[in-house]
Design a protein around this motif. Structure first.
Motif, PDB file in Angstrom:
ATOM      1  N   GLU A   1       0.833  -1.206   0.000  1.00 29.02           N
ATOM      2  CA  GLU A   1       0.000   0.000   0.000  1.00 29.02           C
ATOM      3  C   GLU A   1       0.870   1.259   0.000  1.00 29.02           C
TER       4      GLU A   1
ATOM      5  N   LYS B   1      -3.271  -1.092  -4.550  1.00 32.10           N
ATOM      6  CA  LYS B   1      -4.617  -0.989  -3.977  1.00 32.10           C
ATOM      7  C   LYS B   1      -5.228  -2.378  -3.853  1.00 32.10           C
TER       8      LYS B   1
ATOM      9  N   LEU C   1      -3.892  -7.409  -4.498  1.00 33.32           N
ATOM     10  CA  LEU C   1      -3.614  -6.005  -4.779  1.00 33.32           C
ATOM     11  C   LEU C   1      -3.229  -5.792  -6.241  1.00 33.32           C
TER      12      LEU C   1
ATOM     13  N   LYS D   1      -1.633  -2.527  -8.978  1.00 32.16           N
ATOM     14  CA  LYS D   1      -1.129  -1.184  -9.223  1.00 32.16           C
ATOM     15  C   LYS D   1      -1.171  -0.924 -10.707  1.00 32.16           C
TER      16      LYS D   1
END
Length: 140
Positions: A114, A119, A136, A138
């Protein structure tokens, strides 16, 4: 036809499964993304050539996926993880990837990712009973 299920396999069996899924997937992706598969590995080595960390990843079609990212415990929080991740992101951009995806457990590196702009887009509870598994992404 007589079929049966078995745990016994050869490398040829495994390669067949990978190849057939790849061929199927290839039918659904744009032609310009065909054949875009490449393993990317970066290693952090000390002055004696000993591996102290690294990233094992792959470019697949229009993204880069991190499979394994590890830094020796005594070297964490020293900035080397960020340097490795930054280098990997540069490679992904050069390879014209649209995004990077990675997963981590709640006791691993969620805050690290993060902090580096990744995200969370999904998670699973009850992993190892007490933890969460985060997914996650990006965008590049």
């Amino acid at each position: 036809m007589s079929l049966h299920i078995t745990k016994e396999f050869t490398e040829i069996d495994k390669q067949y499964i990978d190849d057939e899924l790849y061929k199927f997937n290839l039918k659904h992706f744009p032609v310009d993304l065909g054949g875009r598969y490449e393993e990317i590995s970066l290693f952090l080595k000390d002055e004696n050539g000993n591996t102290r960390g690294g990233i094992l990843a792959e470019v697949c079609w229009n993204w880069l996926e991190i499979h394994t990212f590890m830094i020796d415990e005594d070297m964490r929080y020293s900035g080397f993880g960020t340097k490795l991740l930054s280098e990997l992101e540069k490679i992904a951009i050069k390879k014209e990837c649209d995004f990077i995806k990675v997963d981590t457990l709640s006791f691993q590196a969620l805050g690290f990712y993060e902090m580096n702009g990744y995200k969370v887009f999904g998670s699973l509870d009850n992993v190892g009973r007490d933890y969460k598994h985060y997914y996650l992404k990006k965008d590049l």
